[in-house]
Write an enzyme that holds these catalytic residues in place. Structure first.
Site, PDB file in Angstrom:
ATOM      1  N   LEU A  44     -58.480  59.496   7.582  1.00  0.00           N
ATOM      2  CA  LEU A  44     -59.193  58.216   7.594  1.00  0.00           C
ATOM      3  C   LEU A  44     -58.339  57.123   8.215  1.00  0.00           C
ATOM      4  CD1 LEU A  44     -61.041  57.988   4.193  1.00  0.00           C
ATOM      5  CD2 LEU A  44     -61.904  58.614   6.432  1.00  0.00           C
ATOM      6  N   ARG A 332     -56.562  57.691 -14.571  1.00  0.00           N
ATOM      7  CA  ARG A 332     -56.124  59.081 -14.448  1.00  0.00           C
ATOM      8  C   ARG A 332     -54.834  59.386 -15.174  1.00  0.00           C
ATOM      9  NH1 ARG A 332     -57.669  59.824  -8.072  1.00  0.00           N
ATOM     10  NH2 ARG A 332     -59.908  59.832  -8.497  1.00  0.00           N
ATOM     11  N   ARG A 437     -52.825  55.190  -8.811  1.00  0.00           N
ATOM     12  CA  ARG A 437     -53.958  54.784  -7.996  1.00  0.00           C
ATOM     13  C   ARG A 437     -55.254  54.994  -8.766  1.00  0.00           C
ATOM     14  NH1 ARG A 437     -57.695  57.476  -5.083  1.00  0.00           N
ATOM     15  NH2 ARG A 437     -56.653  59.486  -5.078  1.00  0.00           N
TER      16      ARG A 437
HETATM   17  C1  LIG Z   1     -59.387  66.973  -3.452  1.00  0.00           C
HETATM   18  C2  LIG Z   1     -59.189  65.507  -3.232  1.00  0.00           C
HETATM   19  C3  LIG Z   1     -60.205  64.617  -3.505  1.00  0.00           C
HETATM   20  C4  LIG Z   1     -60.018  63.251  -3.293  1.00  0.00           C
HETATM   21  N1  LIG Z   1     -61.053  62.400  -3.586  1.00  0.00           N
HETATM   22  C5  LIG Z   1     -60.891  61.079  -3.354  1.00  0.00           C
HETATM   23  C6  LIG Z   1     -61.967  60.173  -3.616  1.00  0.00           C
HETATM   24  O1  LIG Z   1     -63.035  60.564  -4.053  1.00  0.00           O
HETATM   25  N2  LIG Z   1     -61.767  58.860  -3.335  1.00  0.00           N
HETATM   26  C7  LIG Z   1     -60.590  58.400  -2.832  1.00  0.00           C
HETATM   27  O2  LIG Z   1     -60.494  57.210  -2.576  1.00  0.00           O
HETATM   28  N3  LIG Z   1     -59.574  59.244  -2.572  1.00  0.00           N
HETATM   29  C8  LIG Z   1     -59.691  60.566  -2.822  1.00  0.00           C
HETATM   30  N4  LIG Z   1     -58.649  61.414  -2.558  1.00  0.00           N
HETATM   31  C9  LIG Z   1     -57.449  60.909  -1.886  1.00  0.00           C
HETATM   32  C10 LIG Z   1     -57.711  60.720  -0.410  1.00  0.00           C
HETATM   33  O3  LIG Z   1     -58.547  61.739   0.064  1.00  0.00           O
HETATM   34  C11 LIG Z   1     -56.452  60.722   0.446  1.00  0.00           C
HETATM   35  O4  LIG Z   1     -55.485  59.928  -0.136  1.00  0.00           O
HETATM   36  C12 LIG Z   1     -56.748  60.166   1.824  1.00  0.00           C
HETATM   37  O5  LIG Z   1     -57.844  60.803   2.395  1.00  0.00           O
HETATM   38  C13 LIG Z   1     -55.544  60.276   2.737  1.00  0.00           C
HETATM   39  O6  LIG Z   1     -55.908  59.882   4.039  1.00  0.00           O
HETATM   40  P1  LIG Z   1     -54.847  59.696   5.176  1.00  0.00           P
HETATM   41  O7  LIG Z   1     -55.593  59.256   6.375  1.00  0.00           O
HETATM   42  O8  LIG Z   1     -53.758  58.832   4.701  1.00  0.00           O
HETATM   43  O9  LIG Z   1     -54.201  61.144   5.405  1.00  0.00           O
HETATM   44  P2  LIG Z   1     -54.826  62.589   5.691  1.00  0.00           P
HETATM   45  O10 LIG Z   1     -56.292  62.616   5.616  1.00  0.00           O
HETATM   46  O11 LIG Z   1     -54.056  63.535   4.838  1.00  0.00           O
HETATM   47  O12 LIG Z   1     -54.485  62.859   7.203  1.00  0.00           O
HETATM   48  C14 LIG Z   1     -53.218  63.193   7.649  1.00  0.00           C
HETATM   49  C15 LIG Z   1     -53.263  63.386   9.147  1.00  0.00           C
HETATM   50  O13 LIG Z   1     -51.952  63.449   9.642  1.00  0.00           O
HETATM   51  C16 LIG Z   1     -51.766  64.551  10.473  1.00  0.00           C
HETATM   52  N5  LIG Z   1     -50.356  64.914  10.355  1.00  0.00           N
HETATM   53  C17 LIG Z   1     -49.586  64.982   9.250  1.00  0.00           C
HETATM   54  N6  LIG Z   1     -48.325  65.280   9.559  1.00  0.00           N
HETATM   55  C18 LIG Z   1     -48.267  65.384  10.906  1.00  0.00           C
HETATM   56  C19 LIG Z   1     -47.241  65.667  11.830  1.00  0.00           C
HETATM   57  N7  LIG Z   1     -45.995  65.891  11.448  1.00  0.00           N
HETATM   58  N8  LIG Z   1     -47.563  65.718  13.147  1.00  0.00           N
HETATM   59  C20 LIG Z   1     -48.834  65.493  13.569  1.00  0.00           C
HETATM   60  N9  LIG Z   1     -49.839  65.207  12.727  1.00  0.00           N
HETATM   61  C21 LIG Z   1     -49.560  65.154  11.415  1.00  0.00           C
HETATM   62  C22 LIG Z   1     -52.770  65.574  10.024  1.00  0.00           C
HETATM   63  O14 LIG Z   1     -53.102  66.453  11.084  1.00  0.00           O
HETATM   64  C23 LIG Z   1     -53.937  64.669   9.628  1.00  0.00           C
HETATM   65  O15 LIG Z   1     -54.697  64.365  10.768  1.00  0.00           O
HETATM   66  C24 LIG Z   1     -58.814  62.779  -2.795  1.00  0.00           C
HETATM   67  C25 LIG Z   1     -57.780  63.674  -2.524  1.00  0.00           C
HETATM   68  C26 LIG Z   1     -57.951  65.020  -2.782  1.00  0.00           C
HETATM   69  C27 LIG Z   1     -56.790  65.930  -2.601  1.00  0.00           C
END
Ligand SMILES: Cc1cc2nc3c(=O)[nH]c(=O)nc-3n(C[C@H](O)[C@H](O)[C@H](O)COP(=O)(O)OP(=O)(O)OC[C@H]3O[C@@H](n4cnc5c(N)ncnc54)[C@H](O)[C@@H]3O)c2cc1C
Ligand code: FES
Lengths: 640, 270
Positions: A44, A332, A437
Site C-alpha cells: 500500500l 490487541r 497499533r
Molecule cells: C494477515 C494480516 C492481516 C492484516 N489486516 C489488517 C487490517 O485489517 N487492517 C490494517 O490496517 N492492517 C492490517 N494488517 C497490517 C497491514 O496489512 C500491513 O501493515 C500493511 O499492509 C503493510 O504495508 P506496506 O506497504 O508497509 O508493506 P507490504 O505490503 O509488506 O509491502 C512490502 C513491499 O516491499 C517489497 N520489498 C520488501 N523488501 C524488499 C527488498 N529488499 N527489495 C525489493 N522489494 C522489497 C515487497 O515486494 C512489497 O512490494 C494485517 C496484516 C496481516 C499480516
C-alpha cells in the site's frame, strides 16, 4: 552520534500539517522530470507513493522482490481501514481518531504525526472510492462501517474480509496506469540488497534480479523504502512467508537508525500452532470480535472437554469480565495478554492447552447462520480449511500470534530517516503507532504516507538538491556496495555446511518467541542475547545453500534474509532489555500493576529509542528522541 | 493438534517437474515423502521434502508461494492435472494432505501456458498479466483529485457484484486450466469490476479495448466457452463475467467504428 531532529512544525496541533504544507519548498513542474526517485516496495505504501510521485512528474523507478506488485503482503489484510468520516453520526472526529490512536499506542507515538494521520484519513476513503475500491455498502448505497478494537465508534471501512486486497489492487491499478504511461519504470523480481550513501545522502541501491541473479546498480536523487514489517524474525507469524527485513536492515547498517525495534504486536485471534512442520499462522480478523465472544472454561478440568458441552455458568468471558466497557473489543496487546494468562493458569483449550474459544452461538441466535455468513463467510471458510472444523457449529479455537511490528527505521515528521534523502513509509517506519497499533490503522497509515504525505515532503528535500547531480553508478560508493552484495552471496554458496536455512530460522523463531514475545523478563532477554550471537556464528559456519548465484535460487534469497533476521533479533532483545518499563506490546513482567496491566515509566522512558549501527561485533548506540506531549496528557490506559 | 482427532500419518510419492532454467529441458523426478501429518499443507510438505533434499546435497525444488492463505495469488502448482489441485475454490497453498491417501502418486507441475514462460522447476513468469493491467486495468484518479466518497451512492447489489469480480487473485489458474490458455476470465473479472461501477464509466470502452488487445498480443489463446477457468478459479469467479466482457467489447468496437471519438478520447491512460 546520530542527529535526531523530529522537525515537528510549531503551532497548534490541528494547524501543524496545514502550515507545514505551506512552508515546504516546491520543485517547479518543469524541473520535476530531472529528478529520479527510487521506490523500493509496492505494498500500500510503496505503490501509492510511486504512482503519486509519477503523477506529479518525477521520474520513478519501483523495485519489488515479488513477481508482481499485486502480491505485496498488504494483499492479506482482512478486516478494514479506519477513517474519521463520522458517517455513523456516532461522535467520531479527527480528534477522536487521533486520541484513540495515541492512547492505543500507549503514549509512545508522536502527537504531530498521529494527528496528521487522522486528518488525512478521510481523503484516503475518497481516493479509494474514486479508484473503484468496492467497499461494503448499505442498502441505501452509502458506505458501511464496522467497529474495531480500541474504539467506541464505528469508523472502519471494509470490503468483505479482503480489505487489504481491494485497497492494494486499487493502489496497484494506479501504479499500473503510471507504468503503462511510461512514468514509472517497474522492476519486479528485484531485491534491494544494499543502500548506497554518497556524501552522507542516500543516492541509490544495489539490486539482485531474482530470476537471473544479475546484480545491478541504480542511482537516484532520493530513495524511498516501503518494504513492510519484520515480524518474520519470529519465523511463525501471520506475515507472508517472503516478508523480510533485508531492505531496512541493510539501510541500518549504512547509518539509518532503527527505532523501537522491540515494539511488536501479537494479535489475539489467530489459529493456534499445530505442528513443527508449520510454516505460518493464520489470522482470524479482529472484525470477528464485533460479533464473536471470547471465553475459556472456568475450571481447569473442563479445558479438554468439547466446548459445546460446557455449561454457560462454567464459561469465563474474560474480556467482558475484565474490560466491561470495551469487552471483546479491547485493544490487541491487552486481549492477547489476557488470553495468555488464562492459558498459563491451565484453562487453555485444545491438546496443546494454548487456545481460547471465539464463540458465535449468540450471534447466530441474533442474526441467523446466514447473517453471520454474510459478514464473515470467508473467514469461517479459512478456519474450516485449516482445522477441518466448522466455526458455525463449534466455537473457533484461537491463540495470539506475531502480527505486526510498530518499530522500524526512524523517520522525522517528513518521513525522512536520519540519512538525508532516505525516506521510509508504511510498516517499515516507526512513526505512528507507538507501542501498540490499533486494528485497521496500518492500511490507513500506508496509504496516508504514500498518497498524502510523501508527495509533499519529498519535494521539500529535492528542492535543496541540484537537479542532475546524481552520482554515477561507477563511483566508488556504488562499486563498494555492489561488491558487498556479491561477496555475501559467494560466502553463502561457498559455506557448504549441513543444515538448510529453515533450520536456523526455526531456532531463531523459538528463541524470540520464548524470550522476546508476549512477556519478557530481564533473565530471558539476557539469555537470548547469549544464544543469538552463537546462533549467528553457527549459521554462517554450517548453513547449506546449494545451486548457483546466477539463476533463481530461493535458498540463497532465504539465507540473506535469515542472516539479517538473526542480527535484527539481537537488536530487538537489546532494545527490550534496555526499556525497563511495560508499554503496549512490550510487556516486561517486572513492570506491571497488581492486576497485570502495563506499568509505564514516562519519566525514564517517555522517549523513542533509535539504535545506531557502530560496526560488526560492536554494541550499537542507543540514541534518544524525547516525546513531548503538548496536547494530550500521558495517562494510564484504561479500557475498563 | 487443531483438528479434533488426528488421523494416521500418510506417505506419498511426488512426481515433480524439474527444469533447471527456461532454456533447458525438463523432466519428472520422483521423491518419496514419508510419514506426513494429514494436517500439513501441501506446501509445507514441499518444505519438508526440500529440507531433506538440501541435507542430501540435492538442489531443492523451486516453487512460488508467499501468503499461504489463498490471497496473494503466488502459489501456482498443477496437482494431478488440476491447477491448484483437487479442492474446489481454493489455491494450492490451501490444499491440505487430508485430501490425499496413503500410497498416492501425486504429479506436480507448473501452470503451463505459452504466455507464462517457465523460470525454473515449478515457477513460471506471469508478467503478461501485469501488462494487461498496465494497458487499461484502472480508473484514472490522481491522488488529491477525488470527490467526497458518499457523494456517489452505489446500489448494494451492484457493489456486491463488482466485489465478486474484484476478488480475482491474479494467479493464472484460469489460464492453466483452459485448453486454449485463454486469459478471458482474468480480463473479464477486471473489466467487470470496474465497468459495473459508476466511477468506471468514463474509461469503459477504452479499457476493454486496450486490455483485450494486450491480452491477444501477449500470446493468450481465445475463449471457446468450456468454462474450465471458473471451475479452477480459487475465488470461483463466474464465467458470466466473460459474457459481460464480450458484450462490452462488442459495444466498444461498434462505438469506435461509428463514433471514433467516443471510444478513444475518454479516459486518461497511455
Ligand atoms: C494477515 C494480516 C492481516 C492484516 N489486516 C489488517 C487490517 O485489517 N487492517 C490494517 O490496517 N492492517 C492490517 N494488517 C497490517 C497491514 O496489512 C500491513 O501493515 C500493511 O499492509 C503493510 O504495508 P506496506 O506497504 O508497509 O508493506 P507490504 O505490503 O509488506 O509491502 C512490502 C513491499 O516491499 C517489497 N520489498 C520488501 N523488501 C524488499 C527488498 N529488499 N527489495 C525489493 N522489494 C522489497 C515487497 O515486494 C512489497 O512490494 C494485517 C496484516 C496481516 C499480516
Ligand atoms: S501463497 Fe498466496 S495464494 Fe497461495
Amino acid at each position: 552520534m546520530a542527529t535526531l531532529d523530529s522537525k515537528i512544525p510549531s503551532g497548534p496541533l490541528a494547524d501543524k500539517w496545514r502550515k507545514h504544507k505551506v512552508d515546504m519548498k516546491l520543485v517547479n513542474p518543469a524541473n520535476k522530470r530531472k529528478y529520479e526517485v527510487i521506490v523500493v516496495g509496492a505494498g500500500l505504501a510503496g505503490s501509492s507513493a510511486a504512482s503519486s510521485l509519477a503523477d506529479l512528474g518525477y521520474k520513478v523507478k519501483c523495485f519489488v522482490f515479488h513477481d508482481s506488485p499485486r502480491r505485496a503482503h498488504s494483499i492479506a489484510a482482512q478486516g478494514g481501514i479506519n477513517a474519521a468520516k463520522n458517517y455513523q453520526n456516532d461522535g467520531d472526529s479527527v480528534h477522536r481518531l487521533f486520541y484513540d490512536t495515541i492512547k492505543g499506542g500507549d503514549y509512545r507515538a508522536r502527537e504531530a504525526n498521529v494527528h496528521r494521520l487522522a486528518e488525512v484519513s478521510a481523503n484516503i476513503i475518497d481516493q479509494c472510492v474514486a479508484q473503484g475500491v468496492p467497499f461494503a455498502r448499505e442498502y441505501g448505497g452509502l458506505l458501511a462501517n464496522r467497529s474495531f478494537g480500541g474504539a467506541q465508534v464505528s469508523r472502519t471501512f471494509y470490503a468483505r474480509g479482503q480489505t487489504g486486497q481491494q485497497l492494494l489492487l486499487g493502489a496497484y491499478s494506479a501504479l499500473s496506469r503510471t507504468v503503462g504511461q511510461g512514468l514509472v519504470e517497474l522492476h519486479p523480481n528485484s531485491e534491494m540488497l544494499d543502500l548506497v550513501v554518497v556524501n552522507g545522502h542516500a543516492k541509490g541501491i544495489i539490486v539482485r534480479n531474482l530470476k537471473t541473479g544479475a546484480i545491478t546498480r541504480h542511482a537516484a536523487d532520493a530513495v524511498i523504502l516501503a518494504t513492510g514489517g519484520y515480524g518474520n524474525v519470529f519465523n511463525l507469524s501471520t506475515y507472508a512467508r517472503q516478508s523480510n527485513a533485508t531492505a531496512i536492515w541493510r539501510a541500518y547498517k549504512r547509518g539509518a537508525c532503527m527505532a523501537n525495534p522491540c515494539y511488536t504486536q501479537i494479535h489475539p485471534t489467530c489459529i493456534p500452532v499445530s505442528g513443527d512442520y508449520q510454516s505460518k499462522l493464520t489470522l482470524m480478523s479482529e472484525s470477528l470480535r464485533n460479533d464473536g465472544r471470547i471465553w475459556a472454561p472456568k475450571k481447569k478440568d473442563d479445558a479438554k472437554k468439547d466446548p459445546n458441552t460446557i455449561a454457560e455458568a462454567d464459561r469465563d468471558y474474560f474480556l467482558e469480565r475484565l474490560y466491561p466497557s470495551f469487552g471483546n473489543l479491547a485493544p490487541r496487546d491487552i486481549a492477547s495478554r489476557a488470553a495468555k494468562r488464562v492459558c498459563d493458569e491451565g484453562r487453555g483449550a485444545g491438546a496443546s492447552g494454548l487456545g481460547v474459544y471465539l464463540d458465535f452461538s449468540d450471534a447466530i441466535k441474533r442474526l441467523g447462520e446466514n447473517g453471520v455468513r454474510e459478514r464473515y463467510g470467508n473467514l469461517f471458510a479459512i478456519y474450516h480449511e485449516i482445522t477441518a472444523e466448522s466455526g458455525y457449529k463449534t466455537p473457533m479455537r484461537i491463540y495470539p500470534a506475531v502480527h505486526y511490528t510498530m518499530g522500524g527505521l526512524w523517520v522525522d515528521y517528513n518521513l525522512m530517516s536520519n540519512v538525508p534523502g532516505l525516506f521510509v513509509l508504511g510498516e517499515a517506519n516507526f512513526s505512528d503507532h507507538g507501542a501498540n497499533r490499533l486494528g485497521a490503522s496500518a492500511l490507513m497509515q500506508g496509504l496516508a504516507d504514500g498518497y498524502f504525505v510523501i508527495p509533499y515532503t519529498v519535494g521539500d528535500y529535492l528542492a535543496g538538491q541540484k537537479a542532475g547531480s546524481r552520482p554515477s553508478i561507477d563511483s566508488a560508493e556504488f562499486k563498494a556496495a555492489a561488491e558487498n552484495v556479491t561477496g555475501m552471496s559467494q560466502r553463502f554458496l561457498g559455506t557448504k555446511g549441513k543444515q538448510p536455512v529453515s533450520h536456523f530460522h526455526k531456532r531463531l523463531g523459538k528463541i524470540m518467541w520464548d524470550h522476546c514475545g508476549m512477556a519478557r523478563t530481564k533473565e530471558g532477554l539476557e539469555s537470548a542475547l547469549q544464544k543469538l550471537p552463537a546462533l549467528r556464528e553457527e549459521f554462517h559456519a554450517t548453513v547449506n545453500v546449494l545451486g548457483s548465484g546466477d539463476t533463481l535460487n530461493q535458498s540463497l534469497e532465504q539465507a540473506g534474509r535469515v542472516a539479517d533476521f538473526i542480527e535484527l533479533g539481537e537488536l530487538m532483545c537489546r532494545d527490550a532489555l534496555t526499556r525497563e518499563e511495560s508499554c503496549g506490546g512490550h510487556f516486561r513482567e517486572e513492570h506491571q500493576y497488581p492486576d497485570g496491566e502495563c506499568k509505564r515509566d514516562d519519566e525514564q522512558f517517555g522517549h523513542v529509542a533509535a539504535w545506531e549501527f557502530q560496526g560488526k561485533d560492536k554494541t550499537p548506540l542507543r540514541n534518544v528522541e524525547p516525546l513531548n506531549y503538548e496536547f494530550v496528557k500521558m495517562s494510564v490506559r484504561n479500557y475498563k | 493438534m487443531v483438528a479434533a482427532s488426528t488421523p494416521p500419518s500418510l506417505s506419498v510419492t511426488l512426481r515433480v517437474w524439474r527444469q533447471a532454467g527456461p532454456k533447458t529441458l525438463g523432466q519428472f523426478k520422483d521423491y518419496a515423502a514419508k510419514d506426513l501429518n494429514p494436517n500439513m499443507s501441501f506446501l509445507e510438505m514441499l518444505d519438508v521434502v526440500n529440507d531433506g533434499l538440501t541435507i542430501k546435497g540435492e538442489e531443492p525444488i523451486a516453487f512460488a508461494h508467499d501468503c499461504r492463505e489463498g490471497i496473494c495469488g503466488t502459489c501456482s502448482l498443477t496437482i494431478n492435472g488440476k491447477p491448484h489441485g483437487p479442492g474446489r475454490a481454493i489455491a494450492t497453498c490451501q490444499t491440505y494432505l487430508r485430501s490425499f491417501r496413503d500410497g498416492d502418486i501425486i504429479v506436480v507441475e507448473p501452470f503451463r501456458a505459452a504466455a507464462f514462460p517457465l523460470v525454473k522447476d515449478l515457477v513460471v513468469d506471469r508478467t503478461s498479466f501485469d501488462q494487461i493491467m498496465q494497458a487499461g486495468g484502472f480508473i484514472t484518479a490522481r491522488a488529491g483529485s477525488a470527490p467526497e466518497a458518499n457523494g456517489l451512492p452505489i446500489a448494494k447489489g451492484v457493489a456486491d457484484l463488482a466485489m465478486d469480480a474484484a476478488q480475482c487473485i491474479g494467479c493464472g489458474a484460469c489460464v492453466a486450466a483452459c485448453k486454449n490458455a485463454s486469459a478471458m476470465l482474468f480480463v473479464s473479472a477486471k473489466v467487470g469490476h470496474l465497468g459495473l461501477l459508476p466511477q468506471g464509466q468514463a474509461e469503459r470502452d477504452r479499457r476493454v479495448l486496450a486490455m483485450v488487445h494486450t491480452m491477444d498480443e501477449a500470446g493468450f489463446g481465445s475463449c471457446t466457452n468450456q468454462y474450465e477457468c471458473s471451475a479452477a478459479c480459487p475465488k470461483t469467479i463466474s464465467h458470466d463475467f466473460i459474457a459481460r466482457l464480450n458484450r462490452d467489447y462488442l459495444g466498444a468496437t461498434l462505438r469506435r467504428a461509428f463514433q471514433p471519438e467516443a471510444a478513444t478520447t475518454d479516459g486518461g491512460g497511455a
